[in-house]
Design a protein around this motif. Structure first.
Motif, PDB file in Angstrom:
ATOM      1  N   ALA A  87       0.923  -1.307   0.078  1.00  0.00           N
ATOM      2  CA  ALA A  87      -0.017   0.060  -0.033  1.00  0.00           C
ATOM      3  C   ALA A  87       0.824   1.333   0.072  1.00  0.00           C
ATOM      4  CB  ALA A  87      -1.003   0.038   1.158  1.00  0.00           C
ATOM      5  N   LEU A  88       0.302   2.222  -0.589  1.00  0.00           N
ATOM      6  CA  LEU A  88       1.011   3.683  -0.464  1.00  0.00           C
ATOM      7  C   LEU A  88       1.351   4.179   0.850  1.00  0.00           C
ATOM      8  CD1 LEU A  88      -0.463   5.125  -3.573  1.00  0.00           C
ATOM      9  CD2 LEU A  88       1.686   4.095  -3.445  1.00  0.00           C
ATOM     10  N   GLY A  89       2.110   4.906   0.878  1.00  0.00           N
ATOM     11  CA  GLY A  89       2.423   5.660   2.389  1.00  0.00           C
ATOM     12  C   GLY A  89       3.619   4.820   3.208  1.00  0.00           C
ATOM     13  N   TYR A  90       3.609   4.995   4.401  1.00  0.00           N
ATOM     14  CA  TYR A  90       4.438   4.510   5.415  1.00  0.00           C
ATOM     15  C   TYR A  90       4.284   2.917   5.362  1.00  0.00           C
ATOM     16  CZ  TYR A  90       5.478   9.150   6.961  1.00  0.00           C
ATOM     17  OH  TYR A  90       6.192  10.256   6.979  1.00  0.00           O
ATOM     18  N   LEU A  91       5.136   2.246   5.443  1.00  0.00           N
ATOM     19  CA  LEU A  91       5.183   0.811   5.547  1.00  0.00           C
ATOM     20  C   LEU A  91       5.399   0.308   6.693  1.00  0.00           C
ATOM     21  CD1 LEU A  91       5.005  -2.206   4.045  1.00  0.00           C
ATOM     22  CD2 LEU A  91       7.386  -1.849   3.386  1.00  0.00           C
ATOM     23  N   ARG A  92       6.446   0.468   7.234  1.00  0.00           N
ATOM     24  CA  ARG A  92       6.776  -0.350   8.504  1.00  0.00           C
ATOM     25  C   ARG A  92       7.905   0.145   9.136  1.00  0.00           C
ATOM     26  NH1 ARG A  92      11.443  -0.845   6.990  1.00  0.00           N
ATOM     27  NH2 ARG A  92      11.865  -2.332   5.124  1.00  0.00           N
ATOM     28  N   ILE A  93       8.324  -0.079  10.328  1.00  0.00           N
ATOM     29  CA  ILE A  93       9.634   0.243  10.903  1.00  0.00           C
ATOM     30  C   ILE A  93      10.373  -0.978  11.233  1.00  0.00           C
ATOM     31  CG2 ILE A  93      10.453   1.271  13.275  1.00  0.00           C
ATOM     32  CD1 ILE A  93       7.892   2.318  13.534  1.00  0.00           C
ATOM     33  N   MET A  94      11.695  -1.027  10.608  1.00  0.00           N
ATOM     34  CA  MET A  94      12.483  -2.058  10.912  1.00  0.00           C
ATOM     35  C   MET A  94      13.272  -1.717  12.089  1.00  0.00           C
ATOM     36  SD  MET A  94      13.357  -5.011   9.382  1.00  0.00           S
ATOM     37  CE  MET A  94      13.127  -5.016   7.739  1.00  0.00           C
ATOM     38  N   PHE A  95      13.532  -3.034  13.036  1.00  0.00           N
ATOM     39  CA  PHE A  95      14.449  -2.796  13.787  1.00  0.00           C
ATOM     40  C   PHE A  95      15.450  -4.104  13.933  1.00  0.00           C
ATOM     41  CE2 PHE A  95      10.501  -1.197  15.743  1.00  0.00           C
ATOM     42  CZ  PHE A  95      10.800  -0.273  16.594  1.00  0.00           C
ATOM     43  N   ALA A  96      16.579  -3.678  14.224  1.00  0.00           N
ATOM     44  CA  ALA A  96      17.495  -4.952  14.329  1.00  0.00           C
ATOM     45  C   ALA A  96      17.408  -5.489  15.598  1.00  0.00           C
ATOM     46  CB  ALA A  96      19.011  -4.022  14.291  1.00  0.00           C
ATOM     47  N   GLY A 108       5.087 -12.869  20.086  1.00  0.00           N
ATOM     48  CA  GLY A 108       3.787 -13.587  19.826  1.00  0.00           C
ATOM     49  C   GLY A 108       3.101 -13.849  21.055  1.00  0.00           C
ATOM     50  N   ALA A 109       3.731 -13.772  22.200  1.00  0.00           N
ATOM     51  CA  ALA A 109       2.964 -13.840  23.702  1.00  0.00           C
ATOM     52  C   ALA A 109       2.177 -12.793  23.857  1.00  0.00           C
ATOM     53  CB  ALA A 109       3.834 -14.268  24.560  1.00  0.00           C
ATOM     54  N   LEU A 110       2.254 -11.716  23.214  1.00  0.00           N
ATOM     55  CA  LEU A 110       1.744 -10.485  23.086  1.00  0.00           C
ATOM     56  C   LEU A 110       0.618 -10.201  22.050  1.00  0.00           C
ATOM     57  CD1 LEU A 110       4.390  -7.889  24.532  1.00  0.00           C
ATOM     58  CD2 LEU A 110       2.499  -9.106  25.758  1.00  0.00           C
ATOM     59  N   GLY A 111       0.505 -11.321  21.193  1.00  0.00           N
ATOM     60  CA  GLY A 111      -0.405 -11.253  20.197  1.00  0.00           C
ATOM     61  C   GLY A 111      -0.025 -11.182  18.670  1.00  0.00           C
ATOM     62  N   ALA A 112       1.479 -10.930  18.727  1.00  0.00           N
ATOM     63  CA  ALA A 112       2.081 -10.537  17.451  1.00  0.00           C
ATOM     64  C   ALA A 112       1.845 -11.809  16.656  1.00  0.00           C
ATOM     65  CB  ALA A 112       3.238  -9.840  17.478  1.00  0.00           C
ATOM     66  N   GLN A 113       1.709 -11.682  15.098  1.00  0.00           N
ATOM     67  CA  GLN A 113       1.710 -12.816  14.270  1.00  0.00           C
ATOM     68  C   GLN A 113       2.582 -12.529  13.078  1.00  0.00           C
ATOM     69  OE1 GLN A 113      -2.304 -13.406  13.134  1.00  0.00           O
ATOM     70  NE2 GLN A 113      -2.740 -14.228  15.380  1.00  0.00           N
ATOM     71  N   CYS A 128      12.022 -10.706   8.978  1.00  0.00           N
ATOM     72  CA  CYS A 128      10.406 -11.054   8.923  1.00  0.00           C
ATOM     73  C   CYS A 128       9.816  -9.847   9.174  1.00  0.00           C
ATOM     74  CB  CYS A 128      10.164 -11.982   9.930  1.00  0.00           C
ATOM     75  SG  CYS A 128      10.413 -11.504  11.642  1.00  0.00           S
ATOM     76  N   TYR A 129       8.399  -9.846   8.904  1.00  0.00           N
ATOM     77  CA  TYR A 129       7.431  -8.896   9.292  1.00  0.00           C
ATOM     78  C   TYR A 129       6.436  -9.412  10.179  1.00  0.00           C
ATOM     79  CZ  TYR A 129       8.756  -5.657   5.292  1.00  0.00           C
ATOM     80  OH  TYR A 129       9.274  -4.963   4.459  1.00  0.00           O
ATOM     81  N   VAL A 130       6.125  -8.898  11.242  1.00  0.00           N
ATOM     82  CA  VAL A 130       5.042  -9.233  12.154  1.00  0.00           C
ATOM     83  C   VAL A 130       4.107  -8.034  12.416  1.00  0.00           C
ATOM     84  CG1 VAL A 130       6.468 -10.631  13.526  1.00  0.00           C
ATOM     85  CG2 VAL A 130       6.270  -8.205  14.065  1.00  0.00           C
ATOM     86  N   ARG A 131       2.804  -8.461  12.474  1.00  0.00           N
ATOM     87  CA  ARG A 131       1.618  -7.568  12.828  1.00  0.00           C
ATOM     88  C   ARG A 131       1.752  -7.471  14.587  1.00  0.00           C
ATOM     89  NH1 ARG A 131      -0.457  -3.935   9.138  1.00  0.00           N
ATOM     90  NH2 ARG A 131      -0.305  -5.296   7.101  1.00  0.00           N
ATOM     91  N   GLY A 132       2.082  -6.410  14.877  1.00  0.00           N
ATOM     92  CA  GLY A 132       1.951  -6.401  16.289  1.00  0.00           C
ATOM     93  C   GLY A 132       0.775  -5.716  16.985  1.00  0.00           C
ATOM     94  N   HIS A 133       0.921  -4.965  18.097  1.00  0.00           N
ATOM     95  CA  HIS A 133      -0.127  -4.399  18.887  1.00  0.00           C
ATOM     96  C   HIS A 133      -1.003  -3.456  17.779  1.00  0.00           C
ATOM     97  CE1 HIS A 133      -2.113  -2.667  22.196  1.00  0.00           C
ATOM     98  NE2 HIS A 133      -2.042  -1.557  21.703  1.00  0.00           N
ATOM     99  N   GLU A 134      -2.122  -3.840  17.588  1.00  0.00           N
ATOM    100  CA  GLU A 134      -3.207  -3.109  16.963  1.00  0.00           C
ATOM    101  C   GLU A 134      -2.912  -3.092  15.436  1.00  0.00           C
ATOM    102  OE1 GLU A 134      -4.091   1.022  18.410  1.00  0.00           O
ATOM    103  OE2 GLU A 134      -4.069   0.513  20.427  1.00  0.00           O
TER     104      GLU A 134
END
Length: 145
Positions: A87-96, A108-113, A128-134
């Motif tokens: 999708a257009l716009g901001y995609l994600r934040i990447m953390f090392a 995952g214990a907090l619901g991330a998938q 990887c990408y995860v869908r986290g909180h909200e």
């Protein structure tokens, strides 16, 4: 004149306490919380009279910050959290991270998938990408070697 640094990235959330807990589990530190309100704040954002509760999170190295915002006034008008990665716009934040498997399990214990799989990019990274909180899209990268 050149950019000196990137101070922070902002994310609007509904549940500020839950977002703080999620990013703490990821390894960020809570620097502080505050209420930002009034006409002066609305002059910056263009939203007029506003009331926003914010929390500033910092990476362990102290170089990057994430500003989490919960709008009380005015109400939220759009939701981009479930948009696909193209999708257009901001995609994600990447953390090392130092251990991607352990990080995915902890989140995952907090619901991330996972949105897909943990993959290896050559001999350089596991990603990887995860869908986290909200439903926030977060990228994780473990440097190899």
């Amino acid at each position: 004149m050149a950019v000196k640094r990137m101070d922070n990235m902002g994310i609007v959330v509904e549940d500020l306490d839950g977002a703080i807990a999620f990013f703490r589990a990821l390894g960020l530190n809570l620097e502080g919380r505050a209420m930002v309100e009034g006409e002066w704040a609305g002059q910056v954002t263009g939203l007029g009279d506003q009331q926003v509760e914010i929390a500033m999170m910092a990476t362990p190295d102290g170089h990057s910050r994430l500003e989490l915002s919960r709008f009380i006034r005015p109400e939220i008008v759009a939701d981009h959290r479930t948009a696909p990665v193209n999708a257009l716009g901001y995609l994600r934040i990447m953390f090392a991270v130092d251990d991607i498997d352990e990080t995915v399990a902890r989140l995952g214990a907090l619901g991330a998938q996972l949105t897909g799989d943990i993959v290896q990019y050559g001999e350089s990274y596991r990603l990887c990408y995860v869908r986290g909180h909200e439903g926030l899209l977060i990228g994780l990268a473990q440097e190899l070697g």
